[in-house]
Design an enzyme around this catalytic site. Structure first.
Site, PDB file in Angstrom:
ATOM      1  CB  CYS A  30      32.665  31.089   4.707  1.00 34.38           C
ATOM      2  SG  CYS A  30      33.179  31.615   3.072  1.00 34.38           S
ATOM      3  CB  CYS A  33      35.817  29.796   3.556  1.00 32.04           C
ATOM      4  SG  CYS A  33      35.488  31.560   3.638  1.00 32.04           S
TER       5      CYS A  33
END
Length: 100
Positions: A30, A33
């Protein structure tokens, strides 16, 4: 210091912990993230009064499903076993500080 959680350690480290716990739900693949992680790391160095944890949802899918984590990154704040905040999306340092 940020504690890396597993499905086995989540309950004791977060829900049974005294005080404030911030959990960063993430996945290695991600992009947002990867931007959230360093912000959480920096804040963990500045706030020794708060426990900071990360949980990789790919490694603990049952916990993520139980909590209704549909998007990542998701930040969750737990105070004395009670979830007081849970929101998906990249958050800046000032936003995180305001939650604590």
């Amino acid at each position: 210091m940020v504690i890396k959680l597993t499905g086995d350690t989540y309950e004791n480290e977060v829900m049974k912990a005294e005080g404030t716990v911030l959990v960063d739900f993430y996945a290695d693949w991600c992009g947002p993230c990867k931007m959230q992680g360093p912000i959480v790391d920096q804040l963990s160095e500045e706030r020794p009064d708060v426990k900071f944890c990360k949980l990789n949802i790919d490694e603990a899918m049952p916990i993520a499903m139980q909590l209704g984590i549909m998007s990542i990154p998701t930040i969750m704040v737990v105070k004395n076993g009670e979830i007081t905040f849970k929101e998906a999306g990249l958050m800046q340092k000032a936003q995180l500080e305001a939650l604590l």
